[in-house]
Write a protein that holds these residues in place. Structure first.
Motif, mmCIF file in Angstrom:
data_model
loop_
_atom_site.group_PDB
_atom_site.id
_atom_site.type_symbol
_atom_site.label_atom_id
_atom_site.label_comp_id
_atom_site.label_asym_id
_atom_site.label_seq_id
_atom_site.Cartn_x
_atom_site.Cartn_y
_atom_site.Cartn_z
ATOM 1 N N SER A 113 -59.440 30.400 4.328
ATOM 2 C CA SER A 113 -59.662 31.843 4.199
ATOM 3 C C SER A 113 -59.857 32.243 2.738
ATOM 4 O O SER A 113 -60.714 33.081 2.408
ATOM 5 C CB SER A 113 -58.481 32.615 4.795
ATOM 6 O OG SER A 113 -58.348 32.335 6.179
ATOM 7 N N LYS A 114 -59.091 31.621 1.850
ATOM 8 C CA LYS A 114 -59.225 31.935 0.427
ATOM 9 C C LYS A 114 -60.568 31.447 -0.122
ATOM 10 O O LYS A 114 -61.210 32.141 -0.920
ATOM 11 C CB LYS A 114 -58.073 31.306 -0.354
ATOM 12 C CG LYS A 114 -58.050 31.723 -1.823
ATOM 13 C CD LYS A 114 -56.798 31.223 -2.526
ATOM 14 C CE LYS A 114 -56.771 31.708 -3.979
ATOM 15 N NZ LYS A 114 -55.561 31.272 -4.703
ATOM 16 N N ASP B 202 -63.274 31.200 1.569
ATOM 17 C CA ASP B 202 -64.275 32.096 2.133
ATOM 18 C C ASP B 202 -64.360 33.406 1.341
ATOM 19 O O ASP B 202 -65.438 33.981 1.183
ATOM 20 C CB ASP B 202 -63.929 32.380 3.594
ATOM 21 C CG ASP B 202 -65.058 33.080 4.327
ATOM 22 O OD1 ASP B 202 -66.212 32.637 4.217
ATOM 23 O OD2 ASP B 202 -64.782 34.095 4.998
ATOM 24 N N ARG B 203 -63.212 33.854 0.812
ATOM 25 C CA ARG B 203 -63.188 35.104 0.048
ATOM 26 C C ARG B 203 -63.719 34.925 -1.370
ATOM 27 O O ARG B 203 -64.375 35.811 -1.912
ATOM 28 C CB ARG B 203 -61.749 35.644 -0.039
ATOM 29 C CG ARG B 203 -61.180 36.159 1.260
ATOM 30 C CD ARG B 203 -59.900 36.951 1.003
ATOM 31 N NE ARG B 203 -58.912 36.193 0.233
ATOM 32 C CZ ARG B 203 -57.989 35.409 0.763
ATOM 33 N NH1 ARG B 203 -57.940 35.258 2.094
ATOM 34 N NH2 ARG B 203 -57.121 34.775 0.007
ATOM 35 N N GLU B 204 -63.458 33.771 -1.981
ATOM 36 C CA GLU B 204 -63.686 33.631 -3.421
ATOM 37 C C GLU B 204 -64.944 32.859 -3.814
ATOM 38 O O GLU B 204 -65.425 33.024 -4.945
ATOM 39 C CB GLU B 204 -62.468 32.947 -4.060
ATOM 40 C CG GLU B 204 -61.195 33.774 -3.948
ATOM 41 C CD GLU B 204 -60.046 33.152 -4.720
ATOM 42 O OE1 GLU B 204 -60.245 32.058 -5.307
ATOM 43 O OE2 GLU B 204 -58.964 33.759 -4.749
ATOM 44 N N TYR B 205 -65.497 32.015 -2.938
ATOM 45 C CA TYR B 205 -66.601 31.146 -3.350
ATOM 46 C C TYR B 205 -67.875 31.455 -2.576
ATOM 47 O O TYR B 205 -67.953 31.224 -1.363
ATOM 48 C CB TYR B 205 -66.225 29.680 -3.144
ATOM 49 C CG TYR B 205 -64.985 29.273 -3.910
ATOM 50 C CD1 TYR B 205 -64.850 29.578 -5.261
ATOM 51 C CD2 TYR B 205 -63.938 28.607 -3.265
ATOM 52 C CE1 TYR B 205 -63.713 29.220 -5.956
ATOM 53 C CE2 TYR B 205 -62.800 28.240 -3.966
ATOM 54 C CZ TYR B 205 -62.684 28.555 -5.320
ATOM 55 O OH TYR B 205 -61.558 28.202 -6.007
ATOM 56 N N HIS C 217 -69.885 30.442 1.670
ATOM 57 C CA HIS C 217 -70.578 31.279 2.666
ATOM 58 C C HIS C 217 -71.895 30.638 3.098
ATOM 59 O O HIS C 217 -72.328 30.806 4.236
ATOM 60 C CB HIS C 217 -70.865 32.675 2.086
ATOM 61 C CG HIS C 217 -69.641 33.516 1.900
ATOM 62 N ND1 HIS C 217 -68.911 34.021 2.941
ATOM 63 C CD2 HIS C 217 -69.012 33.915 0.765
ATOM 64 C CE1 HIS C 217 -67.884 34.710 2.472
ATOM 65 N NE2 HIS C 217 -67.924 34.666 1.149
ATOM 66 N N ARG D 124 -68.372 23.852 7.196
ATOM 67 C CA ARG D 124 -67.107 24.541 6.913
ATOM 68 C C ARG D 124 -65.966 23.932 7.729
ATOM 69 O O ARG D 124 -64.839 23.816 7.250
ATOM 70 C CB ARG D 124 -67.240 26.036 7.211
ATOM 71 C CG ARG D 124 -68.087 26.783 6.198
ATOM 72 C CD ARG D 124 -67.847 28.301 6.270
ATOM 73 N NE ARG D 124 -68.254 28.851 7.563
ATOM 74 C CZ ARG D 124 -69.470 29.306 7.836
ATOM 75 N NH1 ARG D 124 -70.412 29.267 6.894
ATOM 76 N NH2 ARG D 124 -69.761 29.809 9.013
ATOM 77 N N THR E 93 -57.947 25.249 -4.790
ATOM 78 C CA THR E 93 -57.563 26.346 -3.907
ATOM 79 C C THR E 93 -56.484 25.908 -2.922
ATOM 80 O O THR E 93 -55.507 26.632 -2.669
ATOM 81 C CB THR E 93 -58.796 26.854 -3.134
ATOM 82 O OG1 THR E 93 -59.770 27.324 -4.069
ATOM 83 C CG2 THR E 93 -58.427 27.987 -2.186
#
Length: 385
Positions: A25-26, A28-31, A35, A42, A96
């Motif tokens: 999840s982290k 997906d939010r930061e890199y 995406h 993934r 991460t």
């Protein structure tokens, strides 16, 4: 301490799924690169994260001498994932995951065990970095060996005149981007290992914005250059990487599929080059036409008749006659004038005209040598008709 480790490891083991999901999840939010990955890729990264955390828990429960991270952690994913995810992105992924474990360890273990677990995580993170580097280094070695074999096959196909669209596709996989203006350069292979030589050729080619395909065939180093504007300057840019002896480049051709024409001429020139000890290095195969013709190269003989003898014969019989007389009388203007019963200035005019027609001056010793052989071959061909 062993009992405390066992207790902490048991609780962490129950949290492996939660921690790995939090790491994904982290990411997906930061890199942004995460995406762009497909759902399958993934999921493979999620599996790697889960395997890495599980391997940490197993090691933390019962530390053993040697590396803390088995290479098998990364082997969970298919080899093609390494072509999608770079080493830099892998480092981000590992960092991460480790951060998630550090941040959330207090949620799963007793307060007395938190510092010990975090210290173990730091050690484990170092081992993960080493393991990732080893995996990517091994993959690079395998890819390099495969690329070298593929490159040798592409070059061999070009030299044998068997290049087709599949060869062009394979060349593209090796980084070949040029769509036109190709030459082939041939020379001796230098002593010592060949891999550093080929790498040096590629670097020199890239420095002058050229594509390069290289292969060693026995004692001969073959280089195909693409995107060439000036053949002599292109060949000179890589000349220092060849062994001693002649260095010959073929004529400029339209594209990679036509490179066999340049390769054949360069090969014939390399075989004939010893007959011209004073040849420049590099030298164009067309500049070796006389030596190639004398060595039995039928293509060179036909080219000399087509490019030299016939234009002179078609332009004017007196120009051809004057050139022949000039060569036969020791390159003397006066002797030629007496032989033809004309003024010396007339001879000079006709010789200049000949130089304009074929680009070869009868007054230049090397070019006069080419003219003499071309005239001889032209007469022989005319006599056979």
């Amino acid at each position: 301490m062993p009992r405390s480790r066992t207790r902490a490891a048991s609780r962490l083991e129950q949290a492996v799924g939660t921690l790995s999901q939090a790491a994904i999840s982290k990411m997906d939010r930061e890199y942004p690169w995460f995406h762009r990955l497909s759902a399958e890729h993934r999921s493979w990264i999620g599996l790697i994260a889960q395997s890495g955390i599980a391997a940490f828990v197993k090691w933390y429960r019962a530390p053993k001498p040697g590396p803390a991270v088995p290479i098998e952690v990364f082997s969970e994913a298919p080899p093609e994932l390494m072509r999608v995810v770079s080493l830099h992105q892998t480092v981000e992924m590992v960092r991460t995951t480790i951060e998630i474990v550090e941040e959330r360890v207090e949620q799963f273990v007793d307060p007395d065990d938190v510092d010990d677990v975090r210290l173990a995580v730091l050690l484990y993170a170092r081992e993960v970095a080493f393991a990732a580097a080893e995996v990517y280094a091994h993959a690079a070695e395998l890819r390099g060996a495969w690329d070298a074999r593929l490159e040798a096959l592409v070059v061999d196909s070009v030299l044998r005149g068997e290049a087709d669209d599949s060869v062009r596709s394979r060349a593209s996989a090796l980084g070949w981007e040029s769509s036109n203006r190709v030459i082939v350069v041939l020379g001796q292979t230098p002593d010592g290992p060949t891999e550093p030589v080929i790498d040096a050729v590629r670097r020199s080619a890239r420095h002058v914005k050229l594509d390069a395909l290289c292969a060693v065939q026995g004692d001969r180093l073959v280089v195909i250059l693409g995107g060439v504007n000036d053949p002599d300057r292109a060949a000179d840019a890589i000349a220092a990487h060849f062994g001693p002896g002649p260095l010959v480049y073929g004529p400029l051709v339209a594209d990679l599929l036509s490179a066999s024409i340049s390769a054949r001429a360069a090969g014939a020139g390399l075989r004939a080059a010893p007959a011209w000890p004073g040849a420049p290095r590099p030298v164009a195969s067309d500049d070796l036409l006389p030596e190639r013709a004398l060595s039995g190269d039928g293509h060179a003989r036909r080219q000399m008749v087509t490019d030299v003898y016939q234009p002179l014969a078609e332009a004017s019989s007196v120009v051809l006659q004057t050139v022949a007389a000039f060569l036969e009388h020791g390159s003397s203007i006066e002797a030629t004038a007496r032989r033809l019963y004309v003024h010396p200035n007339t001879v000079r005019y006709r010789l200049k005209r000949a130089a304009t027609i074929v680009g070869l001056s009868p007054t230049d010793p090397r070019e006069a040598h080419t003219l003499r052989i071309a005239l001889t071959l032209g007469r022989l061909q005319a006599a056979e008709r």
